[in-house]
Design an enzyme around this catalytic site. Structure first.
Site, PDB file in Angstrom:
ATOM      1  N   GLN A 121       0.445  -0.908   0.117  1.00 37.45           N
ATOM      2  CA  GLN A 121       0.200   0.020  -0.012  1.00 37.45           C
ATOM      3  C   GLN A 121       0.953   1.377  -0.069  1.00 37.45           C
ATOM      4  O   GLN A 121       0.340   2.418   0.847  1.00 37.45           O
ATOM      5  CB  GLN A 121      -0.667   0.035   1.344  1.00 37.45           C
ATOM      6  CG  GLN A 121      -2.220  -1.114   0.561  1.00 37.45           C
ATOM      7  CD  GLN A 121      -2.981  -0.659   0.245  1.00 37.45           C
ATOM      8  OE1 GLN A 121      -3.353   0.554  -0.514  1.00 37.45           O
ATOM      9  NE2 GLN A 121      -4.207  -1.469  -0.148  1.00 37.45           N
ATOM     10  N   SER A 122       1.840   1.399  -1.053  1.00 39.63           N
ATOM     11  CA  SER A 122       3.303   2.400  -1.132  1.00 39.63           C
ATOM     12  C   SER A 122       2.019   4.053  -0.923  1.00 39.63           C
ATOM     13  O   SER A 122       1.689   4.028  -2.690  1.00 39.63           O
ATOM     14  CB  SER A 122       3.823   2.215  -1.557  1.00 39.63           C
ATOM     15  OG  SER A 122       4.994   2.937  -1.510  1.00 39.63           O
ATOM     16  N   ASN A 123       1.962   4.567  -0.499  1.00 44.06           N
ATOM     17  CA  ASN A 123       1.907   6.242  -1.112  1.00 44.06           C
ATOM     18  C   ASN A 123       2.731   6.630  -2.087  1.00 44.06           C
ATOM     19  O   ASN A 123       2.727   7.278  -2.981  1.00 44.06           O
ATOM     20  CB  ASN A 123       2.265   6.992   0.025  1.00 44.06           C
ATOM     21  CG  ASN A 123       0.769   6.557   1.222  1.00 44.06           C
ATOM     22  OD1 ASN A 123      -0.118   6.015   0.866  1.00 44.06           O
ATOM     23  ND2 ASN A 123       1.402   6.191   2.217  1.00 44.06           N
TER      24      ASN A 123
ATOM     25  N   CYS B 273       4.524   4.429  -3.950  1.00 43.77           N
ATOM     26  CA  CYS B 273       4.665   4.061  -5.475  1.00 43.77           C
ATOM     27  C   CYS B 273       3.210   4.374  -6.089  1.00 43.77           C
ATOM     28  O   CYS B 273       3.024   4.998  -7.699  1.00 43.77           O
ATOM     29  CB  CYS B 273       4.182   2.763  -5.066  1.00 43.77           C
ATOM     30  SG  CYS B 273       6.181   1.839  -5.314  1.00 43.77           S
TER      31      CYS B 273
END
Length: 472
Positions: free
Chosen positions: A153-155, A157
């Site tokens: 859930q990378s912000n 990325c």
């Protein structure tokens, strides 16, 4: 299909609320800080501005003689800047035993620097400040695609994928997930929750790895491997630009040197108001995960307050605030070393009797705030995030900002409350609200208690009664 529709509705609601916030922010006087929005001509945005236009970058005067490796290719203008600073108002937080009532007991004023409002659902959060410099470098070097890496859930990325499309680059994302093997074997799907929905909506090519593979090989090796794959296998868009985890390198970190200069201008504005001429910050707090934001804010504040020469005019006759980084992964020693490495990469010039790590340790205190682990939450953290939303109307994310503010207020302040009495505290909100969608099941019971759902009985049906029915 039903769940898909629900997810899309929630995402639409989030986007709409973000847009509404940008329109309404100046009308919310009870939350609006005395730090008025101060926009200089260098920040002014043209209606005809193109996101892929490179602009020359002139570093702040207080930084240019200390940090020698200034980005050669300037920056883009992608973010909505400056972001506002809000003072949490006295009418917020009516709960007798709430978060804000405790701050009132200690006469603590809580300000929030709203970097969650940098760019709507696609770009919002701290990462876009770094991407303005990183993608400028990519475009100047003639790259046609971008490779970066982060958690499932990378912000970072998500913001990288959206920003890349805005400037004509193809995004390639490496996502760390325990489900990597199951996804590859078609036993599971990467899904469409939160940040992943936006990753896929902009057509990112997604590569998966397990946490174990990430730990053994390291993020840089994984990024380099995907770059090599693209160069060998792709017939077009085969000149990738590598971006490290979190965008945390020397070039990206200039985004928060610039962010500190923005804050200094906002503080300077308060000094033009006689009633606020004595305003000063005592503490500045923020989350750190990959170290770039922390390095930029810590170095920036130290230099802006004159630690190595002339500081910003707004800091004259003022003591520097104490700077606190709350680590949401790894341990404090890791962050001190990471920040020192980035500072060296930025070309920091120090007196001969001081090492970079000594300077970093004087500039910032790193607190251990990862709790159960990266992206894992305790009941206490989730209760805090929920309560803060109810009291202030501001959403904190469960991975970064929520953990950081929880750790600081509940562990650091409560560990020595008298040291923080009568202080002005600024929390730098780094965004990440889309991460809340993954916590829906964990929040369900809390949502049911805090946000009851009642049926309107419009036709006086027989047997319709109880607290969950409203008769018309």
């Amino acid at each position: 299909m039903f769940m898909t529709a629900i997810v899309h509705l929630l995402m639409f609601t989030y986007i709409a609320s973000t847009l509404a916030y940008n329109v309404q922010q100046q009308s919310r006087s009870r939350f609006f800080s005395p730090l008025q929005l101060h926009r200089t001509s260098s920040m002014a945005m043209s209606l005809q501005q193109q996101p892929d236009t490179l602009y020359p970058y002139q570093p702040p005067a207080w930084a240019e003689n200390v940090l020698k490796n200034v980005p050669k290719h300037g920056r883009l203008h992608l973010a909505n800047l400056p972001t506002p600073v809000h003072l949490i108002g006295s009418k917020a937080g009516s709960s007798k035993n709430g978060i804000l009532s405790r701050l009132a007991e200690l006469n603590i004023k809580l300000y929030i620097k709203r970097d969650d409002a940098t760019g709507g659902a696609e770009l919002g959060g701290n990462k876009v400040r770094k991407l303005e410099f990183l993608l400028a470098d990519a475009l100047a070097k003639g790259c046609d695609s971008v490779v970066t890496i982060g958690g499932e859930q990378s912000n970072h990325c998500r913001a990288t994928a959206a920003a890349s499309r805005m400037v004509g680059l193809s995004p390639h994302l490496i996502l760390r997930t325990r489900r990597a093997d199951a996804i590859h074997e078609k036993k599971d799907d990467i899904g469409w929750t939160g940040n992943i929905l936006f990753d896929r909506m902009v057509g990112s090519t997604i590569y998966t790895c397990t946490p174990g593979e990430y730990g053994r090989l390291g993020s840089n090796k994984l990024v380099d491997s995907v770059c090599e794959y693209i160069q060998l296998k792709k017939k077009s868009h085969n000149n990738p630009y590598p971006i490290p985890v979190g965008g945390s390198n020397a070039i990206g970190t200039w985004g928060y040197i610039n962010g500190v200069d923005e804050l200094m201008q906002q503080i300077e504005t308060t000094h033009d108001d006689d009633s606020l001429s004595e305003f000063a910050l005592d503490h500045v707090i923020f989350a750190t995960g990959s170290g770039g934001t922390a390095t930029g804010i810590a170095l920036g504040l130290s230099l802006a307050y004159g630690s190595l020469g002339d500081g910003h005019p707004a800091t004259v006759d003022q003591s520097a605030p104490k700077v606190h980084a709350v680590g949401v992964c790894d341990n404090p020693e890791y962050f001190y070393q990471t920040m020192s490495s980035i500072a060296d990469e930025m070309g920091i010039c120090l007196p001969s009797d001081k090492t970079t790590e000594q300077f970093v340790r004087e500039a910032v205190t790193v607190h251990h705030g990862k709790g159960r682990g990266y992206a894992l939450n305790s009941d206490e953290e989730l209760d805090f995030i929920m309560q803060f939303s109810i009291e202030t109307g501001i959403a904190l994310d469960p991975v970064y900002s929520g953990k950081a503010l929880y750790c600081f207020l509940k562990k650091v302040v409560e560990g020595d409350p008298e040291s923080y009495r009568n202080k002005n505290i600024l929390f730098w909100h780094t965004g990440g609200g889309l991460g809340l969608y993954e916590k829906g099941d964990d929040l369900l019971e809390r949502l049911s208690r805090a946000s009851p759902v009642k049926r309107i009985d419009a036709y006086a049906k027989k047997g319709a009664s109880g607290d969950d029915v409203v008769a018309v």
